[in-house]
Design a protein around this motif. Sequence first.
Motif, short mmCIF file in Angstrom:
data_model
loop_
_atom_site.label_atom_id
_atom_site.label_comp_id
_atom_site.label_asym_id
_atom_site.label_seq_id
_atom_site.Cartn_x
_atom_site.Cartn_y
_atom_site.Cartn_z
N VAL A 1 0.60 5.36 1.73
CA VAL A 1 -0.59 5.67 2.63
C VAL A 1 -0.35 5.28 4.14
CG1 VAL A 1 -3.23 5.52 2.28
CG2 VAL A 1 -1.78 4.18 0.64
N HIS B 1 2.27 12.06 -2.46
CA HIS B 1 1.72 10.75 -1.89
C HIS B 1 2.44 9.59 -2.38
CE1 HIS B 1 -1.37 12.59 0.43
NE2 HIS B 1 -1.90 13.13 -0.62
N LYS C 1 0.74 -1.25 0.11
CA LYS C 1 0.00 -0.07 -0.16
C LYS C 1 0.76 1.37 0.00
CE LYS C 1 -4.65 0.08 1.66
NZ LYS C 1 -5.60 0.29 2.64
N GLN D 1 5.50 7.10 -2.14
CA GLN D 1 6.34 6.24 -1.01
C GLN D 1 7.79 6.53 -0.95
OE1 GLN D 1 4.59 4.32 1.53
NE2 GLN D 1 6.47 4.76 2.69
#
Length: 458
Positions: free
Chosen positions: A153, A251, A150, A253
């Motif tokens: 987030v 956003h 993911k 990573q």
Amino acid sequence: MVQRIWQEFLELVTQEVGSRVVETWLKAVTLQRWDGIERIAYIQAPNTFVKEWIQSHYTQLFQQHLSRLLNVESLQVVFIDAHEKPTEESLSTNIIPAQRVDTVEQRRQLVQRVMHKDRSHINCNYVFDTFVVGPSNSLAYAAAHAVSEKLGVLYNPLFIYGGSGLGKTHLLHAIGNGVKKINPKAGILYQTADRFVNEFIHAIRFDKIHQFHAKYKDVDVLLIDDIQFISNKEQTQEAFFHIFNTLYERHKQIVFTSDSYPADIAGLAERLSSRFQWGLVADIHTPSLETKIAILKRKAELNNDDLPDDVAHFIAQQVEGNIRELEGALIRVFAFAVLTKQDVSVELAKKVLLRTRTEQSQQPVDIARIVNCIERRYRCSIRDLRSGSRSRKISQVRHIAMYLSKKLTNKSLQEIGGYFGRKDHTTVLNAFNKVKDQSQKDLDFKHILATLEREIVN
Ligand code: ADP
Ligand code: MG
């Protein structure tokens, strides 16, 4: 296996040519692939300059040690430049075991394939599946795994820190491989911070700052290894700050590894160190005996080697906590067993591992060598150490230097004190006791000391 042989090779040659050559040249290249049928070791260099230098200076060294480690009488070494004929496609190049190469044409194709550059710099050997989880690394593992599924987030950034050889780089690549599996098109970029610094300097010199920023801002996952290497590089930090902000806002990573907690990285701008703590900070400790045994068993299994429980137990006991060294010890034991045509037993492991220990401890050590290692590790100079500075960091490093000098050399307290600009020999004694106490209370610290000691004695 290629990775393990390479680590073992680096360790071996460090004793022969010294850690400076290894750090400067040999660590710049990697054993990309071993073709066991044609007996060719493919060594990949980051650029032509390094390639040519290494080729002209160290070919023989490669031939001599690799043939021993790979258990063949002779081999050919082919040097490849990562930038020669790069293509769009990224191919995994660590193909094990070697493929059969029948024709000259096929061989040529193979060499070409090896030359293809995987632009993400992800090593496909480091995956979650081969990472053994124990109490010492479970948080870092769980976080890394979650992040790979993911992106951007859960924990952003994810900051993993811990001593050398404890699996940080492995986890970072595992994230890259995990992401690739789920989304082959994802933009992944792995980079070590010192290469990042070099790239930045290069970009400034050749007026390529724009491309530099574009490269780093246009990714879905940015994996930066050993971020502590940007300490004291103010301009690089500035550039990195902007890259971080852009990625974070989008956003994307970001994952870091480091040898210490963000706030403990000396020479790091406050705004960066605070950003590094925005997400999750996870540490990796030295593994327990059980975890070490589990790792040894897993490594042997991956290699189809049969490792008896008592031997695993013995090897695990011999190695303090650095998993890289644990692997090295395992390789040595198996190599010795194969070469002498004996079964792997505790007796044999004793012969192999205890012998290397005494050999190491016979080397003479002087204070300058200790200071040298300390300077490199803590990025402070002998001037700092000799200065009257009472800053926490400098004092602590000074204490460590004194401790190691007392422990590893045969100099008197007075002589050691004199070397560090202290008149009073009790300063050295106090420093020695302080460090000793701390190493008994703090396992991680003990591990750092042990690593330093090994570096010095080797
Ligand atoms: P670091 O980056 O922390 O210095 P590395 O990730 O390079 O350490 O790990 C050193 C070696 O130990 C690598 O070959 C890696 O695969 C191995 N290793 C480390 N931790 C584990 C683990 N938990 N399970 C299996 N192998 C491990
Ligand atoms: Mg690492």
